[in-house]
Design a protein around this motif. Structure first.
Motif, PDB file in Angstrom:
ATOM      1  N   TYR A  30       0.828  -1.215   0.000  1.00 41.68           N
ATOM      2  CA  TYR A  30       0.000   0.000   0.000  1.00 41.68           C
ATOM      3  C   TYR A  30       0.857   1.258   0.000  1.00 41.68           C
ATOM      4  N   SER A  31       1.818   1.326   0.925  1.00 40.94           N
ATOM      5  CA  SER A  31       2.622   2.544   1.029  1.00 40.94           C
ATOM      6  C   SER A  31       3.486   2.742  -0.215  1.00 40.94           C
ATOM      7  N   TYR A  32       3.888   1.647  -0.855  1.00 43.34           N
ATOM      8  CA  TYR A  32       4.748   1.767  -2.035  1.00 43.34           C
ATOM      9  C   TYR A  32       3.948   2.100  -3.290  1.00 43.34           C
ATOM     10  N   PHE A  33       2.859   1.386  -3.508  1.00 40.94           N
ATOM     11  CA  PHE A  33       2.129   1.546  -4.768  1.00 40.94           C
ATOM     12  C   PHE A  33       1.064   2.639  -4.725  1.00 40.94           C
ATOM     13  N   ALA A  34       0.561   2.968  -3.537  1.00 36.81           N
ATOM     14  CA  ALA A  34      -0.510   3.962  -3.458  1.00 36.81           C
ATOM     15  C   ALA A  34      -0.089   5.252  -2.782  1.00 36.81           C
ATOM     16  N   ARG A  35       1.108   5.269  -2.160  1.00 38.87           N
ATOM     17  CA  ARG A  35       1.499   6.435  -1.370  1.00 38.87           C
ATOM     18  C   ARG A  35       2.924   6.906  -1.648  1.00 38.87           C
ATOM     19  N   GLY A  36       3.315   6.912  -2.897  1.00 44.14           N
ATOM     20  CA  GLY A  36       4.565   7.571  -3.256  1.00 44.14           C
ATOM     21  C   GLY A  36       5.824   6.747  -3.140  1.00 44.14           C
ATOM     22  N   LYS A  37       5.703   5.415  -3.284  1.00 44.13           N
ATOM     23  CA  LYS A  37       6.871   4.529  -3.343  1.00 44.13           C
ATOM     24  C   LYS A  37       7.751   4.624  -2.098  1.00 44.13           C
ATOM     25  N   VAL A  38       7.110   4.549  -0.953  1.00 50.25           N
ATOM     26  CA  VAL A  38       7.793   4.476   0.343  1.00 50.25           C
ATOM     27  C   VAL A  38       7.433   3.136   0.974  1.00 50.25           C
ATOM     28  N   ASP A 193      -4.369  -1.206  -7.070  1.00 47.83           N
ATOM     29  CA  ASP A 193      -4.764  -0.956  -8.462  1.00 47.83           C
ATOM     30  C   ASP A 193      -6.265  -0.711  -8.574  1.00 47.83           C
ATOM     31  N   LEU A 194      -7.039  -1.385  -7.715  1.00 54.10           N
ATOM     32  CA  LEU A 194      -8.495  -1.264  -7.781  1.00 54.10           C
ATOM     33  C   LEU A 194      -9.029  -0.059  -7.011  1.00 54.10           C
ATOM     34  N   TRP A 195      -8.502   0.173  -5.807  1.00 53.36           N
ATOM     35  CA  TRP A 195      -9.128   1.138  -4.899  1.00 53.36           C
ATOM     36  C   TRP A 195      -8.223   2.290  -4.472  1.00 53.36           C
ATOM     37  N   GLY A 196      -6.988   2.314  -4.929  1.00 51.68           N
ATOM     38  CA  GLY A 196      -6.107   3.421  -4.593  1.00 51.68           C
ATOM     39  C   GLY A 196      -5.880   3.559  -3.094  1.00 51.68           C
ATOM     40  N   VAL A 197      -5.992   4.769  -2.583  1.00 53.55           N
ATOM     41  CA  VAL A 197      -5.689   5.012  -1.162  1.00 53.55           C
ATOM     42  C   VAL A 197      -6.679   4.325  -0.231  1.00 53.55           C
ATOM     43  N   ASN A 198      -7.850   3.984  -0.726  1.00 53.74           N
ATOM     44  CA  ASN A 198      -8.835   3.288   0.112  1.00 53.74           C
ATOM     45  C   ASN A 198      -8.516   1.797   0.292  1.00 53.74           C
ATOM     46  N   ALA A 199      -7.497   1.325  -0.406  1.00 56.05           N
ATOM     47  CA  ALA A 199      -7.150  -0.099  -0.322  1.00 56.05           C
ATOM     48  C   ALA A 199      -6.719  -0.514   1.077  1.00 56.05           C
ATOM     49  N   ILE A 200      -6.282   0.424   1.902  1.00 55.71           N
ATOM     50  CA  ILE A 200      -5.795   0.086   3.244  1.00 55.71           C
ATOM     51  C   ILE A 200      -6.881  -0.531   4.111  1.00 55.71           C
ATOM     52  N   TYR A 201      -8.137  -0.332   3.755  1.00 56.74           N
ATOM     53  CA  TYR A 201      -9.212  -0.948   4.527  1.00 56.74           C
ATOM     54  C   TYR A 201      -9.111  -2.480   4.494  1.00 56.74           C
ATOM     55  N   GLY A 202      -8.552  -3.019   3.409  1.00 58.01           N
ATOM     56  CA  GLY A 202      -8.350  -4.462   3.340  1.00 58.01           C
ATOM     57  C   GLY A 202      -7.392  -4.945   4.418  1.00 58.01           C
ATOM     58  N   SER A 203      -6.363  -4.160   4.700  1.00 59.45           N
ATOM     59  CA  SER A 203      -5.426  -4.508   5.768  1.00 59.45           C
ATOM     60  C   SER A 203      -6.133  -4.527   7.119  1.00 59.45           C
ATOM     61  N   CYS A 204      -7.057  -3.604   7.308  1.00 60.09           N
ATOM     62  CA  CYS A 204      -7.820  -3.566   8.558  1.00 60.09           C
ATOM     63  C   CYS A 204      -8.644  -4.838   8.739  1.00 60.09           C
TER      64      CYS A 204
END
Length: 234
Positions: A30-38, A193-204
């Protein structure tokens, strides 16, 4: 076959560790692909990239990688303070750490500025890596691979000596953790790829599943570990 006789904690259940590892890998993706490659977890990668920015004279890029590193170190300190404060109180401190981690990740999509969002994710990852450090009594990491890879190969080499069957069973447990991390990273990339920044909810959701497994009866875990070693030894 001699097994460790120390009490196995609910947090050491293989299923708890499975969902924690899926979530840890997911967060890195998530942090790499959706939040600036960190990298949220892999601070070695952040340090290498930060050094590259310094050599290039890109000081804003240097800060981009510095903040997650500082947040990760702060998370380690907070988790250890939490542990020291509540470990003898009868308070379910590990479950509480998971709830805090879930709350932090739930807030992440609402932060539009990537460096701040990465700080939050890195802090949450550090809480997890400091709190959950064993699987079936053996050291492991749910948010990175190098230690697990080293331990797997160490156990495989030791399996050629005494207690070979048990060492192979332990090595197989590390292999499953590594495979789980690989799968979690793939799921995280697909979700980004599907949900962008909202993808983190899957981790939750994965962390909630881990939390549920932490309420297993520890006696069940003893039987689970013995069964896994016996099956692997066949």
């Amino acid at each position: 076959m001699q097994l460790k006789t120390s009490q196995i904690q609910m947090s050491e259940s293989f299923w708890t560790i499975t969902f924690l590892t899926l979530s840890g890998a997911y967060q890195d993706a998530y942090s790499y692909f959706a939040r600036g490659k960190v990298f949220a977890n892999a601070q070695t990668g952040n340090i290498v990239l930060m050094a590259a920015k310094l050599v290039d004279g890109d000081f804003s890029g240097l800060i981009h990688y510095l903040f997650p590193i500082l947040s990760f170190t702060a998370g380690i300190a907070v988790a250890e303070k939490f542990h020291r404060r509540f470990r003898h109180s009868g308070f379910h401190w590990r479950q509480s750490i998971l709830l805090i981690e879930i709350a932090l990740l739930l807030a992440t999509p609402w932060i539009g500025y990537d460096p701040f969002a990465n700080c939050l994710v890195s802090f949450a990852c550090a809480l997890q890596v400091q709190t959950f450090r064993k699987v079936h009594g053996y050291p492991f990491a749910s948010t990175m691979c190098i230690g697990n890879l080293r331990s797997m190969m160490d156990q495989l080499v030791q399996s050629s000596a005494e207690n070979g069957k048990e060492h192979r069973a332990i090595a197989f447990s590390y292999f499953r953790v590594l495979l789980t991390f690989f799968i979690g990273a793939g799921i995280g990339k697909a979700a980004c790829d599907l949900w962008g920044v909202n993808a983190i909810y899957g981790s939750c959701l994965l962390l909630i599943a881990a939390l549920m497994f932490m309420f297993y009866d520890p006696q069940i875990l003893d039987k689970e570990r013995i069964r896994e070693i016996d099956e692997t030894a066949l």
